[in-house]
Scaffold this active site. Structure first.
Site, PDB file in Angstrom:
ATOM      1  N   GLU A 134       0.815  -1.196  -0.014  1.00  0.00           N
ATOM      2  CA  GLU A 134       0.076  -0.036   0.256  1.00  0.00           C
ATOM      3  C   GLU A 134       0.794   1.316   0.067  1.00  0.00           C
ATOM      4  OE1 GLU A 134      -3.458  -2.032   0.596  1.00  0.00           O
ATOM      5  OE2 GLU A 134      -1.914  -2.690   1.647  1.00  0.00           O
ATOM      6  N   THR A 135       0.335   2.319  -0.629  1.00  0.00           N
ATOM      7  CA  THR A 135       0.898   3.384  -0.431  1.00  0.00           C
ATOM      8  C   THR A 135      -0.428   4.403   0.008  1.00  0.00           C
ATOM      9  OG1 THR A 135       2.578   3.370  -2.391  1.00  0.00           O
ATOM     10  CG2 THR A 135       1.606   5.799  -1.937  1.00  0.00           C
TER      11      THR A 135
END
Length: 275
Positions: free
Chosen positions: A46-47
């Site tokens: 995830e970002t």
């Protein structure tokens, strides 16, 4: 255009362990296409993108292939950035997301405690693709945000060899498998091929289903969890303390920052991606 970038290992007190996430503070949302491209370029589970709203922060998460509605470890990473860099005078931050407000507090020992929603589940007949995608048949399957497959023991859970192609055809976000633990109350693994996450290191959002299930099954609200996954060429084990507090799931964990830098984007390229 320059965008600050932090990479933080969540649910660990050592760099190179835990679950890594990127965090990008923004002044305003970029287009979905640009944020998705950054998520793909970072190539982490995830970002997180955050925007300062004065007394709180807005938060969105992107995997390498899609935006998701809830993510635990990237929220922990975002709290690390806010409470250590952007608002070091705060001991608590509220993030506003598509799933509602998420509150993260800093303890006197420097750890973080997250308050997430407890998510509903219902027992379902297992889809054929789920059974084909798991090399060992579960004793029960539940449906919610993810499919949750329950096993009788930790040994069976650790022996699963997932067929990522089959699991990627399912109609829910991902598959979490769980069982009673040997040295913890319960254990889990998480497979998310639809999100370009073959196996996640520690999945806070999955615990929004796991903790209510095991609290009911074991008859108590304070629990310990262990999640297994491959990292550094071996099996990584991450342990966390969990609590069911009404309709909220409480998760605690440490963080270690791996890097801080700057993403440099050409304005014309951003404009082309945003069309």
């Amino acid at each position: 255009m320059e965008i600050p970038l932090y990479q933080v290992d969540a649910f660990t007190d050592r760099v190179f362990f835990g679950n890594p996430a990127a965090v990008c503070p923004l002044d305003e949302w970029l287009s979905d296409e640009v944020m998705q491209a950054i998520g793909l370029e970072n190539n982490l589970a995830e970002t997180a993108f955050i925007i300062d709203r004065g007394d709180s922060f807005a938060l969105r998460w992107f995997t390498p292939s899609m935006e998701v509605d809830l993510c635990g470890h990237a929220t922990l990473a975002a709290a690390h950035v806010v409470l250590n860099h952007l608002r070091p005078e705060w001991d608590e931050v509220t993030f506003h997301s598509n799933t509602g407000p998420l509150v993260v507090s800093r303890t006197p020992e420097g750890q973080f405690v997250m308050s997430f929603p407890a998510l509903p589940r219902e027992r379902v007949d297992p889809p054929e693709a789920l059974l084909a995608g798991l090399s060992i048949t579960p004793t029960a399957v539940y449906g919610g945000m993810d499919y949750m497959a329950v096993y009788d023991n930790e040994e069976d859970l650790r022996a699963i060899e997932p067929d990522q192609r089959m699991l990627g055809t399912l109609d829910r976000r991902a598959v979490v498998v769980t069982a009673p633990g040997i040295s913890s109350d319960f254990v889990a693994r998480f497979f998310g091929p639809k999100q370009s996450i073959p196996e996640d290191q520690f999945t806070g959002s999955a615990h929004c289903m796991l903790v209510p299930y095991w609290a009911e099954a074991l008859g108590r609200t304070s629990l310990t969890s262990r999640q297994f996954s491959p990292r550094l060429g071996k099996t990584l084990t991450i342990q966390a303390n969990c609590e069911l507090r009404g309709d909220r799931v409480i998760l605690g964990g440490s963080t270690r920052q791996y890097l801080a830098g700057v993403i440099t984007l050409d304005d014309d390229e951003v404009a082309r991606l945003s069309r």
